[in-house]
Design a protein around this motif. Sequence first.
Motif, PDB file in Angstrom:
ATOM      1  N   LYS A 173       7.846  -7.306  11.387  1.00 29.07           N
ATOM      2  CA  LYS A 173       6.886  -7.309  12.496  1.00 29.07           C
ATOM      3  C   LYS A 173       7.563  -6.732  13.733  1.00 29.07           C
TER       4      LYS A 173
ATOM      5  N   PRO B 167       0.775  -7.079   6.041  1.00 28.39           N
ATOM      6  CA  PRO B 167      -0.642  -7.034   5.672  1.00 28.39           C
ATOM      7  C   PRO B 167      -1.179  -5.612   5.768  1.00 28.39           C
TER       8      PRO B 167
ATOM      9  N   LYS C  69      -6.803  -5.217   7.761  1.00 33.85           N
ATOM     10  CA  LYS C  69      -6.822  -6.683   7.814  1.00 33.85           C
ATOM     11  C   LYS C  69      -5.977  -7.195   8.974  1.00 33.85           C
ATOM     12  N   ALA C  70      -4.851  -6.536   9.206  1.00 34.15           N
ATOM     13  CA  ALA C  70      -3.972  -6.957  10.298  1.00 34.15           C
ATOM     14  C   ALA C  70      -4.704  -6.816  11.625  1.00 34.15           C
TER      15      ALA C  70
ATOM     16  N   SER D  70      -7.290  -9.675  12.086  1.00 35.17           N
ATOM     17  CA  SER D  70      -6.853 -11.079  12.237  1.00 35.17           C
ATOM     18  C   SER D  70      -6.404 -11.397  13.647  1.00 35.17           C
TER      19      SER D  70
ATOM     20  N   ASP E   5       1.778  -7.637   0.387  1.00 29.93           N
ATOM     21  CA  ASP E   5       0.748  -7.667   1.433  1.00 29.93           C
ATOM     22  C   ASP E   5       0.852  -8.907   2.328  1.00 29.93           C
ATOM     23  N   ARG E   6       1.526  -9.946   1.817  1.00 33.00           N
ATOM     24  CA  ARG E   6       1.699 -11.127   2.671  1.00 33.00           C
ATOM     25  C   ARG E   6       2.725 -10.858   3.764  1.00 33.00           C
ATOM     26  N   GLU E   7       3.731 -10.042   3.407  1.00 31.71           N
ATOM     27  CA  GLU E   7       4.772  -9.772   4.401  1.00 31.71           C
ATOM     28  C   GLU E   7       4.332  -8.676   5.378  1.00 31.71           C
TER      29      GLU E   7
ATOM     30  N   THR F 165      -0.890   1.535   0.979  1.00 29.96           N
ATOM     31  CA  THR F 165      -0.957   0.556   2.065  1.00 29.96           C
ATOM     32  C   THR F 165       0.322   0.637   2.899  1.00 29.96           C
TER      33      THR F 165
ATOM     34  N   ASN G 292       7.653  -2.383  10.120  1.00 31.85           N
ATOM     35  CA  ASN G 292       6.285  -2.155   9.660  1.00 31.85           C
ATOM     36  C   ASN G 292       5.624  -0.974  10.374  1.00 31.85           C
TER      37      ASN G 292
END
Lengths: 258, 294
Positions: free
Chosen positions: A140, A250, A254-255, A258, A246-248, A5, A180
């Motif tokens: 981010k 994603p 999924k990103a 959303s 994955d919270r920090e 990931t 990221n």
Amino acid sequence: MSDATRAEVCAAAIADCFADDGEIFGSPMGLLPTLGARLCKLTSNPDLVLSDGEALWLGGVPPLGESAEVVEGWIPFRRVFEIVASGKRHVMMGATQIDRHGNQNISLIGDYDRPKRMLLGARGAPGNTVNNRTSYWVPKHSSRVFVEQVDMVSGVGAARAAAAGPAATRFHDIHRVVTNLAVLDLGGPDGTLRVRSVHPGVTVDEVHEASGCALHVESDVPQTRQPSLEELTLIREMLDPRALRDREVPPVEKAAAS
Amino acid sequence: MSTPRDKRMTIDQVVGELKDGMTIGIGGWGPRRKPMALVRAILRSELKDLTIVSYGGADVGLLCAAGKVKRLVFAFVSLDTVPLEPLFTRARQDGTIPEVVELDEGMFQTGLQAAAQRLPFLPMRAGLGSDVLVHNPDIRTVTSPYADGEELVAVPALPLDVALVHLNRADQHGNATYLGPDPYFDDLFCLAADRAYVSVEQVVDTAGLTVDTPVQRLLLSRMMVAGVVEAPNGAHFTTCTPDYERDETFMRHYAKAAADPGTWAAFEARFLTGDEVAYQQAVTDFHAEREASA
């Protein structure tokens, strides 16, 4: 083909930041940097010295959120400053803003006398950046983070260090900026931001579009390496079985959704 | 038999010794081992125009919101698990702190060290090239008189009129131990101050300080301490490890209330208008209500 990931690619890229540090204090701030530094200690640099983020040197490498079974020393806050000044440390800090000269800001957004958003304050950034190796983690990558000019220089970039004289440049060592989307360093002209690699699935154009300042790009920017099977196993089964990473950062699908 | 003097005081006696315009250093670190009972007593007092020197947590937020602070010397203000202190950030954004001195964390320690050593300044690298020096134009640099000729920051001393710290145990004379993982900078605050007051979880006799605790944990000597206050749970809602950890539930309630002036007024009325006994009772009631409704 790897099924890593984006968070796992970032963890391996962060681990690479600490790989050649040898026996110094690896000081990660935040979740992904902690994961990456612990991964590094289990793979490329077993000599790395890590703390629990509080007052203890870790004798082992515990999973995220768990305390050390073995302690190898004592590192209260006052001793952190001593180690900063001695230089035996590599800190990976956050950066609310960073500009192309490598100046970093975690203090405030807007005007100093009447900030639009007051943040943490300068914390240790001014001292870190003139004393020990410093890297940044940006979960981010966006044009709000990568700006033409930071609102307050908390961490010092190369040009500002040079202007302050030899005492500021002597130990100035901004190592990497991991985001990221990409891995950057200050290898551009006059110590400016350069794209070292882009993460799998990311193009250089996307990195440019997500940045509010110019980035130096050399021909044929490589892809950030995929984590090895050993690294993926360590991340998934040992260091972060609850997938807090994955919270920090994603997973990419999924990103996008959303 | 002669013994050193008894320095036990009440919270209100300590606050009675403080004056408008004083420079007050507050020990602890962010949301850790803050002398909150003493801070709450300052909130209830008429004191004003204070200079507060703190590795800041809710102590700074509360004192700023109450309009007690004329000048704030800080390197950060944070509750850690709630990264931004809501009362402090609002005060900065509304421009209600008349004077702010934002330093690097290490510079802050060096300023205290200079004061503790009765020096006008100490040199260091931190601050060079950063906007900390731009926004504090009174901070000068100094050129090394040796062959290197380096130009370093001359970190000005941070002398304190008073230091307020909270530890785990003390005797009635002011010898005090910390039992948690970190001394923070509490001894340095005390040495940098004309007078230091320590609140503790428990006052014990001198022999009791080392009966089951290594002597190395004695952080404060009585010669550094002007007054001792027994204030059980006096660091609430910050940590006082191992006596108690941070009251995370209450802290989140605080942070949520502080985010809005309407809910903040209700929080103040419930928790901050009475004395320390009333505060502790209100906290106990708060948790009992939570448990009853859970």
